[in-house]
Design an enzyme around this catalytic site. Structure first.
Site, PDB file in Angstrom:
ATOM      1  N   VAL A  35      10.815  -7.177   9.710  1.00 34.25           N
ATOM      2  CA  VAL A  35      11.976  -6.318   9.939  1.00 34.25           C
ATOM      3  C   VAL A  35      11.604  -5.338  11.051  1.00 34.25           C
ATOM      4  CG1 VAL A  35      13.597  -4.681   8.906  1.00 34.25           C
ATOM      5  CG2 VAL A  35      12.558  -6.470   7.494  1.00 34.25           C
ATOM      6  N   SER A  58       4.079   3.975   0.782  1.00 37.22           N
ATOM      7  CA  SER A  58       4.730   4.554   1.950  1.00 37.22           C
ATOM      8  C   SER A  58       5.786   3.552   2.439  1.00 37.22           C
ATOM      9  CB  SER A  58       3.687   4.838   3.023  1.00 37.22           C
ATOM     10  OG  SER A  58       4.118   5.900   3.796  1.00 37.22           O
ATOM     11  N   HIS A 102       9.177  -3.421   3.532  1.00 38.07           N
ATOM     12  CA  HIS A 102       8.893  -3.624   2.106  1.00 38.07           C
ATOM     13  C   HIS A 102      10.191  -3.945   1.351  1.00 38.07           C
ATOM     14  CE1 HIS A 102       5.539  -0.694   3.207  1.00 38.07           C
ATOM     15  NE2 HIS A 102       4.871  -1.754   2.790  1.00 38.07           N
ATOM     16  N   LYS A 147       4.887  -9.941   9.364  1.00 37.16           N
ATOM     17  CA  LYS A 147       4.398  -8.861  10.232  1.00 37.16           C
ATOM     18  C   LYS A 147       2.865  -8.892  10.295  1.00 37.16           C
ATOM     19  CE  LYS A 147       3.883  -4.458  11.733  1.00 37.16           C
ATOM     20  NZ  LYS A 147       2.560  -4.116  11.276  1.00 37.16           N
ATOM     21  N   MET A 206       0.841  -1.198   0.000  1.00 41.53           N
ATOM     22  CA  MET A 206       0.000   0.000   0.000  1.00 41.53           C
ATOM     23  C   MET A 206       0.880   1.252   0.000  1.00 41.53           C
ATOM     24  SD  MET A 206      -3.471  -0.897   1.945  1.00 41.53           S
ATOM     25  CE  MET A 206      -2.979  -0.634   3.619  1.00 41.53           C
ATOM     26  N   ARG A 240       2.388   2.931   9.186  1.00 40.16           N
ATOM     27  CA  ARG A 240       1.653   3.709  10.194  1.00 40.16           C
ATOM     28  C   ARG A 240       2.579   4.376  11.216  1.00 40.16           C
ATOM     29  NH1 ARG A 240      -3.976   2.605  10.286  1.00 40.16           N
ATOM     30  NH2 ARG A 240      -4.524   0.878   8.928  1.00 40.16           N
TER      31      ARG A 240
HETATM   32  P1  AMP Z   1       1.445  -2.886   3.461  1.00 39.03           P
HETATM   33  O1  AMP Z   1       2.045  -1.882   2.514  1.00 39.03           O
HETATM   34  O2  AMP Z   1       1.404  -2.442   4.875  1.00 39.03           O
HETATM   35  O3  AMP Z   1       0.125  -3.428   2.955  1.00 39.03           O
HETATM   36  O4  AMP Z   1       2.436  -4.114   3.460  1.00 39.03           O
HETATM   37  C1  AMP Z   1       2.842  -4.747   2.273  1.00 39.03           C
HETATM   38  C2  AMP Z   1       3.591  -5.993   2.626  1.00 39.03           C
HETATM   39  O5  AMP Z   1       4.735  -5.660   3.414  1.00 39.03           O
HETATM   40  C3  AMP Z   1       2.749  -6.994   3.438  1.00 39.03           C
HETATM   41  O6  AMP Z   1       3.009  -8.302   2.965  1.00 39.03           O
HETATM   42  C4  AMP Z   1       3.300  -6.788   4.839  1.00 39.03           C
HETATM   43  O7  AMP Z   1       3.167  -7.925   5.674  1.00 39.03           O
HETATM   44  C5  AMP Z   1       4.757  -6.489   4.569  1.00 39.03           C
HETATM   45  N1  AMP Z   1       5.371  -5.779   5.702  1.00 39.03           N
HETATM   46  C6  AMP Z   1       4.892  -4.679   6.328  1.00 39.03           C
HETATM   47  N2  AMP Z   1       5.710  -4.336   7.360  1.00 39.03           N
HETATM   48  C7  AMP Z   1       6.715  -5.248   7.379  1.00 39.03           C
HETATM   49  C8  AMP Z   1       7.864  -5.445   8.203  1.00 39.03           C
HETATM   50  N3  AMP Z   1       8.159  -4.639   9.222  1.00 39.03           N
HETATM   51  N4  AMP Z   1       8.671  -6.495   7.926  1.00 39.03           N
HETATM   52  C9  AMP Z   1       8.396  -7.342   6.897  1.00 39.03           C
HETATM   53  N5  AMP Z   1       7.326  -7.204   6.077  1.00 39.03           N
HETATM   54  C10 AMP Z   1       6.490  -6.176   6.313  1.00 39.03           C
END
Ligand code: AMP
Length: 269
Positions: free
Chosen positions: A171, A28, A33, A145, A26, A182
């Protein structure tokens, strides 16, 4: 890096017969990521990242509006990582019809975030379904995560799509707070609190690893964490294979969700 804003162009230019790794996000972007992308680069010939803030997974309009967005910085990061393709679809391209915006989840899976964020995972599965119809990649990289998200997506796509799910480790700051988009909504004081909470759970987890009987100290941990100015939604220990409460030393996982100044954070250990 090729940037696609339309599906037609994506289908014309990308050879989906190649070994493609897909990393849905998503935006940011942060180090979490980056780790998914690096795993994809190691395993695949080409890496395709999508950035789409999926409206149907937000149960509060305000949360959707406030979700951090920084497309220019995201593009810079992706270029630096030598990502091959970036897909930035519009809502109307993903959801041609409102009926595609939710996919039901079974009652027995309505625990943890599925219980507290009504309709959230229904929206997550819906967007995955729409994306996987368009993107015929070989591997799908998802972060641990968002453990429950990974669990539900894996189950959903099992007999429906050929893509193989690759889970990627969380991570975090050293033994502490997990990176999350967030976090950008938090003040440095709030970040300190979130780090303290993560460290507490990390130590609690170590104590369980030493002696499983220490699971009985969960309530102490809850009280301890609640002393910070947070609204704890849940802190639970569950079976990582079924998400049931039948736990033992080799199947347990600790899950937390809480609000810190109206920002909802989740983690698992
Ligand atoms: P999001 O942009 O929040 O929808 O996350 C995209 C992907 O990144 C999802 O598969 C999340 O689980 C992964 N993700 C988000 N935060 C972390 C993190 N701290 N470590 C590893 N993967 C992450």
């Amino acid at each position: 890096m090729k940037i696609f804003k339309s599906i037609n162009k994506l289908h014309n230019d990308v050879n989906f017969k190649a070994n493609i790794g897909f990393v849905p996000t998503m935006g940011s972007l942060h180090k979490g990521h980056v780790s998914l992308i690096e795993s994809a680069k190691k395993r695949c010939e080409k890496v395709l990242v999508s950035i789409f803030v999926n409206p149907s997974q937000f149960n509060k309009k305000k949360d959707f509006r406030n979700y951090p967005k920084d497309i220019l910085s995201d593009i810079k990061i992706l270029k630096r990582l030598n990502v091959d393709y970036l897909f930035i679809p519009k809502t109307k391209d993903i959801y041609k019809n409102k009926k595609y915006m939710k996919i039901k989840i079974p009652l027995k899976d309505k625990v943890l975030c599925a219980k507290f964020r009504k309709g959230h995972f229904e929206g997550v599965l819906a967007v995955m379904n729409q994306l996987l119809k368009l993107i015929k990649a070989r591997y799908l990289f998802l972060g641990l995560k968002d453990f429950q998200q990974l669990y539900l997506i894996k189950k959903f796509i099992k007999n429906k799509y050929y893509i193989k799910v690759v889970p990627v480790k969380t991570v975090r700051f050293k033994n502490s707070l997990a990176y999350s988009s967030r976090n950008k909504l938090l003040s440095s004081k709030d970040i300190d609190i979130a780090c303290k909470i993560a460290k507490r759970i990390y130590s609690f987890n170590l104590s369980i690893k030493r002696n499983f009987k220490n699971v009985s100290n969960l309530n102490n941990l809850k009280n301890n964490i609640s002393k910070h100015n947070i609204k704890l939604e849940y802190l639970e220990i569950r079976n990582k294979f079924t998400l049931s409460k039948k736990i033992n030393r080799s199947n347990y996982k600790i899950f937390i969700a809480y609000y810190l100044n109206n920002v909802r954070l989740i983690d698992n250990f």
